[in-house]
Design a protein around this motif. Structure first.
Motif, mmCIF file in Angstrom:
data_model
loop_
_atom_site.group_PDB
_atom_site.id
_atom_site.type_symbol
_atom_site.label_atom_id
_atom_site.label_comp_id
_atom_site.label_asym_id
_atom_site.label_seq_id
_atom_site.Cartn_x
_atom_site.Cartn_y
_atom_site.Cartn_z
ATOM 1 N N ASP A 135 0.839 -1.186 0.000
ATOM 2 C CA ASP A 135 0.000 0.000 0.000
ATOM 3 C C ASP A 135 0.884 1.250 0.000
ATOM 4 N N PRO A 136 0.664 2.257 -0.863
ATOM 5 C CA PRO A 136 -0.518 2.471 -1.711
ATOM 6 C C PRO A 136 -0.427 1.881 -3.111
ATOM 7 N N ASN A 170 4.647 6.362 -3.337
ATOM 8 C CA ASN A 170 4.286 6.944 -2.044
ATOM 9 C C ASN A 170 3.654 8.311 -2.245
ATOM 10 N N ARG A 171 3.156 8.885 -1.134
ATOM 11 C CA ARG A 171 2.561 10.222 -1.177
ATOM 12 C C ARG A 171 3.404 11.250 -0.424
#
Length: 312
Positions: A135-136, A170-171
């Motif tokens: 995740d994500p 990733n964010r």
């Protein structure tokens, strides 16, 4: 500039049949007597070819000198996710940067430009790695365990390590190009090196980007906690300072995505690493403040339990 090397190496690595011998042949075509090792590493999900290149410095330990040794490690799961995906995947950019660096350093020696310290470059060559849920976005898996790769790449002779890895899934990093991490040493996340920030500014012509780290990110794989990715895994196997060089994007890009490699970004990251290697060998680049590190240890003790799998 390493654009020539990036393009040549990409052409070799973007091959369903690529192996370590093909990469070795390319590097020996640049310098026939280069110190290169290639061998197969077997893991629980298959095999990969380890590649190690040592480029001796004018005053390096290999020649009896005292110049420090730097390790430039290309981290990845694999170059491809065949047969699920066709072609070179985003995750392969770490290997692309590392092999291009080896090619550039060997070419520099042919032209009479020898760094002060020894440089150790390592990565592995796998065109058909598995994918893994994450995740994500999905991770690229690896045919071998991370601990196996650490054992092959991380040695006591290294005085500092730059670990280059695609870090797009990733964010928390939202820029095209590359970003560096704070310095990690024996379980401590230390302040970001001012020397590295200076070199990053001069090579990119822009303000530097630093990506955040959580404690989980500097612990070993296998402890069932979330990791940003494998970029700081070398820090679990050494007492030398380690800095991650993350090849980044503005949006989330899975490691198994094809067509996601940007030659200019990989070249910029590799060029930065080359400049760090030059300065580090001359003892003009510090990864951390030694006095402050001693002070932190005196106040709070060691944190090297974070380099282990923990109490379980």
């Amino acid at each position: 500039m390493l654009l020539k090397q990036i393009l040549e190496v990409y052409d070799i690595l973007d091959d369903s049949k690529v192996n370590g011998k093909m990469v070795e042949d390319y590097l020996r075509g640049i310098k026939s007597d280069a110190d290169i090792q290639v061998y197969t590493l077997k893991g629980p999900k298959g095999t990969t070819d380890m590649l190690k290149v040592k480029v001796p410095g004018a005053f390096g330990k290999s020649k009896g000198g005292e110049a420090p040794t730097i390790g430039l490690l290309g981290r990845l799961g694999g170059l491809g996710a065949r047969p699920e995906r066709i072609g070179f995947v985003s995750d392969g950019d770490g290997a692309l940067a590392a092999v291009a660096l080896a090619a550039k350093l060997l070419d520099m020696q042919n032209k009479g430009d020898v760094l002060d310290g020894d440089v150790f470059i390592s990565t592995h060559i796998c065109p058909d790695a598995p994918t893994a849920p994450h995740d994500p976005v999905p991770f690229m898996g690896s045919p071998v365990e991370m601990s196996q790769v650490n054992q092959e790449e991380v040695s006591a002779e290294l005085d500092a390590i730059l670990s280059v890895d695609t870090t797009k899934g990733n964010r928390v990093i939202n820029t095209r190009g590359f970003a560096i991490s704070p310095t990690v040493k024996e379980g401590y996340i230390l302040r970001t090196s001012e020397d590295l920030l200076d070199l990053m500014q001069s090579t990119t012509g822009r303000l530097p980007y630093v990506f955040p780290l959580a404690t989980q990110d500097i612990t070993p794989y296998g402890n069932d906690v979330h990791h940003l990715n494998s970029i700081l895994q070398p820090a679990t196997a050494t007492d030398a300072p380690v800095v991650g060089v993350a090849i980044t994007a503005e949006v989330m890009v899975p490691g198994c995505a094809t067509g996601a490699t940007h030659a200019s970004d990989v070249e910029e990251a590799a060029r930065f690493m080359l400049e760090v290697a030059k300065a580090f060998g001359k003892k003009k680049c510090e990864f951390f403040d030694r006095e402050e590190y001693d002070r932190i240890q005196k106040l709070y003790g060691t944190m090297n339990h974070l380099q282990t799998l923990g109490k379980e």
